[in-house]
Design a protein around this motif. Structure first.
Motif, PDB file in Angstrom:
ATOM      1  N   UNK A  46      13.736  26.121  28.335  1.00 20.04           N
ATOM      2  CA  UNK A  46      12.870  25.429  29.083  1.00 20.04           C
ATOM      3  C   UNK A  46      12.014  26.522  29.942  1.00 20.04           C
ATOM      4  N   UNK A  47      12.867  27.203  30.828  1.00 13.57           N
ATOM      5  CA  UNK A  47      11.972  28.074  31.858  1.00 13.57           C
ATOM      6  C   UNK A  47      11.222  29.057  31.164  1.00 13.57           C
ATOM      7  N   UNK A  51       7.086  30.444  30.619  1.00 14.18           N
ATOM      8  CA  UNK A  51       6.631  31.968  30.836  1.00 14.18           C
ATOM      9  C   UNK A  51       7.535  32.397  32.223  1.00 14.18           C
ATOM     10  N   UNK A  52       8.426  31.842  32.504  1.00 19.82           N
ATOM     11  CA  UNK A  52       9.267  32.515  33.564  1.00 19.82           C
ATOM     12  C   UNK A  52      10.143  33.465  33.247  1.00 19.82           C
ATOM     13  N   UNK A 135      13.614  15.250  31.236  1.00 22.13           N
ATOM     14  CA  UNK A 135      12.117  14.949  31.396  1.00 22.13           C
ATOM     15  C   UNK A 135      11.984  15.331  33.013  1.00 22.13           C
ATOM     16  N   UNK A 136      12.919  14.976  33.699  1.00 21.00           N
ATOM     17  CA  UNK A 136      12.885  15.284  35.197  1.00 21.00           C
ATOM     18  C   UNK A 136      12.681  16.835  35.452  1.00 21.00           C
ATOM     19  N   UNK A 137      13.510  17.672  34.593  1.00 24.07           N
ATOM     20  CA  UNK A 137      13.547  19.251  34.861  1.00 24.07           C
ATOM     21  C   UNK A 137      11.937  19.736  34.242  1.00 24.07           C
ATOM     22  N   UNK A 138      11.411  19.124  33.160  1.00 25.31           N
ATOM     23  CA  UNK A 138      10.203  19.705  32.912  1.00 25.31           C
ATOM     24  C   UNK A 138       9.112  19.503  33.753  1.00 25.31           C
ATOM     25  N   UNK A 139       9.114  18.356  34.430  1.00 21.18           N
ATOM     26  CA  UNK A 139       7.946  17.855  35.288  1.00 21.18           C
ATOM     27  C   UNK A 139       8.258  18.830  36.682  1.00 21.18           C
TER      28      UNK A 139
END
Length: 148
Positions: A46-47, A51-52, A135-139
């Motif tokens: 996800x991160x 580009x993290x 979904x909360x994490x992506x936002x």
């Protein structure tokens, strides 16, 4: 003879740094602290979509060492770690990383109101619940990457 064709990027994809041709690590440094390998891999993916630059630690002690070396701007941490709970880890990170403080995000199955209070008391900025955190994490990551 070859011709080059350029297509416009779909508007919703333009928000993802990896889609605009920039360096693979233009986003913030993210430390994922998770003892379950599949969940750690999922969180790191996800991160990396944003580009993290990501490091993974599977215990509290590994996380403390990694945090001092890597200086993360965001820490995604599990509460149920094998050697110390995430609340204790958060307190230690707050002490040792002073004055530059990362954003601490708990991603945990501990979901009671008391658990959320413990997270706040330990210095955790956000408390997301497993398994419905995706979904909360992506936002949240989109917001945090924009700030860093």
């Amino acid at each position: 003879m070859f011709t080059t064709t350029s297509l416009p990027l779909a508007p919703h994809l333009a928000d993802y740094p990896f889609m605009n041709g920039t360096s693979p690590f233009t986003g913030p440094r993210v430390l994922v602290v998770e003892d379950h390998a599949e969940t750690a891999d999922f969180l790191s993916r996800y991160a990396r979509l944003l580009a993290c630059d990501v490091r993974i630690a599977s215990s509290g002690e590994q996380a403390l060492t990694a945090a001092l070396e890597f200086a993360p701007q965001i820490v995604l941490l599990d509460i149920g770690l094998p050697d110390m709970d995430g609340w204790e880890l958060a307190r230690r990170l707050r002490e040792r990383l002073d004055p530059v403080q990362p954003v601490l995000v708990a991603i945990t199955g501990f979901r009671s109101p008391e658990d959320r209070i413990r997270s706040l008391a330990a210095g955790i900025d956000y408390h997301l619940n497993k398994p419905e955190f995706r979904e909360d994490l992506m936002r949240l990551l989109l917001q945090l990457v924009g700030r860093c």
